[in-house]
Enzyme design. Structure first.
Site, PDB file in Angstrom:
ATOM      1  CG  ASP A 141      35.059  82.363  62.336  1.00  0.00           C
ATOM      2  OD1 ASP A 141      35.115  83.178  61.407  1.00  0.00           O
ATOM      3  OD2 ASP A 141      34.881  82.690  63.510  1.00  0.00           O
ATOM      4  CB  CYS A 195      19.506  90.773  47.412  1.00  0.00           C
ATOM      5  SG  CYS A 195      20.490  89.993  48.703  1.00  0.00           S
ATOM      6  CB  CYS A 198      15.186  93.290  49.503  1.00  0.00           C
ATOM      7  SG  CYS A 198      15.103  93.288  51.313  1.00  0.00           S
ATOM      8  CB  CYS A 201      20.374  93.679  55.436  1.00  0.00           C
ATOM      9  SG  CYS A 201      20.985  93.846  53.736  1.00  0.00           S
ATOM     10  CB  CYS A 205      23.387  99.135  59.382  1.00  0.00           C
ATOM     11  SG  CYS A 205      25.011  99.365  60.148  1.00  0.00           S
ATOM     12  CB  CYS A 221      30.577  96.699  61.460  1.00  0.00           C
ATOM     13  SG  CYS A 221      29.733  95.179  61.919  1.00  0.00           S
ATOM     14  CB  CYS A 251      22.478  93.620  58.760  1.00  0.00           C
ATOM     15  SG  CYS A 251      23.893  92.597  59.227  1.00  0.00           S
ATOM     16  CB  CYS A 255      17.714  88.742  55.971  1.00  0.00           C
ATOM     17  SG  CYS A 255      17.701  87.855  54.389  1.00  0.00           S
TER      18      CYS A 255
END
Length: 354
Positions: A141, A195, A198, A201, A205, A221, A251, A255
């Site tokens: 990260d 996906c 769909c 997500c 938001c 965001c 989001c 899922c």
């Protein structure tokens, strides 16, 4: 100096590596080449050119490394991409309905994952050197590594419409770490997109941060705004935060692939005390030392007390709870002008003037 063990059999190294990774607590392991992302440089350049990265200047500064893992360490021949599940035990945004409480993103409710995952990566990397030789570098990260595209290239999952990595075996509740190595390991096939039609997500938001499927404007965001953004947040956006005071899971929680999510292997990811839903009044009355003690060892501590207090005051303003008016008013003369402005906004909201 590189460690060479050229006469060691390599045929079963991959199988033993995967078994070792599972023993360490990882949920899955896949492998790709460092040059497996030919499409990423252009996509990242466009993202930055549009200004979607907001105040995250480090994205633009290290664009060449982030877009091309082979440039980060030219000697690397393979990238081992690992997933570590942190699936929550309960509905992740259950606390959103309780306006007097704060909601902290699932990944930040327990021990800082950077420390846990990196130690696992280092142990696995040392084992790999002992078994196969070569050199290694580990990343989780904080380095300029395109972890999600690498994860898709390696077959760990695919980048969903919310831009996060999704797995048919793990859902999307997992951290990603990588081990770059000079060993030439057999790569896995990339994972195709699953996906379909769909858009759960995207519709989930709160601030409409997705400009299109697979495209996000970080400046809208909630995760970016509560964690990375410095200074006041635009009124039309802060009013949509609800009680989210650090990050957002809307989001991710939406899922449908999460029906296959596996339990977190490490209990340290579980929420500490009331960190999943801490009372806003109590947090707002903490001082900086109290904040540091409360969030010692947590990712929350990284954003600093001022930014966190700003988020708490936004949540208080969104709460509609008149009993929190006095709490917000206590911060009207705060030395930090961003905090004082947030307090003024919260007071105005609770008085029905904004």
């Amino acid at each position: 100096m590189p460690i060479s063990i050229s006469d060691r059999p390599q045929a079963d190294l991959r199988g033993r590596l995967e078994a070792r990774a599972l023993e360490e607590g990882f949920s899955a392991l896949r492998i790709c080449r460092p040059d497996a992302l030919p499409h990423v440089p252009a996509a990242l350049a466009e993202f930055v050119a549009q200004g979607y990265h907001g105040q995250m200047g480090w994205m633009a500064e290290r664009l060449h490394w982030r877009g091309d893992p082979s440039a980060l360490w030219p000697q690397a021949r393979s990238v081992i991409v690992l997933a570590e599940s942190y699936t929550p035990d309960e509905t992740p945004e259950a606390s959103v309905a309780h306006a007097d409480l704060g909601t902290v993103s699932v990944y930040a409710r327990g021990k800082d994952y950077h420390d846990i995952v990196k130690k696992r990566l280092k142990r696995l990397a040392r084992w790999l050197i002992e078994q196969g030789g070569g050199e290694v570098k580990v990343f989780v990260d904080t380095a300029p590594v395109a972890e999600k595209p690498l994860g898709q290239a390696a077959g760990l999952g695919w980048q969903g419409k919310h831009t996060n990595l999704v797995s048919r075996e793990l859902g999307n509740w997992f951290f990603i770490g990588s081990v770059f190595t000079t060993l030439d390991l057999e790569p896995d096939a990339p994972e195709p997109d699953h996906c379909g039609s769909c858009r759960a997500c995207l519709d989930a938001c709160p601030t409409g941060a997705f400009t299109a499927p697979y495209r996000m404007d970080a400046r809208r965001c909630i995760s970016y705004l509560t964690i990375e953004h410095r200074g006041p947040v635009a009124s039309e956006l802060r009013g949509k935060f609800g009680n989210r005071i650090y990050g957002c899971d809307a989001c991710l929680a939406a899922c449908p692939w999460n029906k296959f999510a596996v339990a977190a292997a490490d209990m340290r990811y579980a929420a500490r005390g009331d960190l999943a839903a801490p009372p806003l009044a109590r947090l707002a009355r903490l001082e900086e030392n109290g904040f540091r003690e409360e969030f010692a060892g947590s990712p929350v501590k990284r954003i600093g007390w001022g930014r966190f207090l700003r988020n708490i005051l936004y949540a208080i303003g969104n709460s509609g709870r008149p009993e929190l008016l006095a709490v917000a008013a206590e911060r009207l003369e705060d030395a930090d002008p961003v905090v004082a402005e947030a307090a003024s906004w919260a007071v105005g909201r609770l008085k029905g003037k904004l």
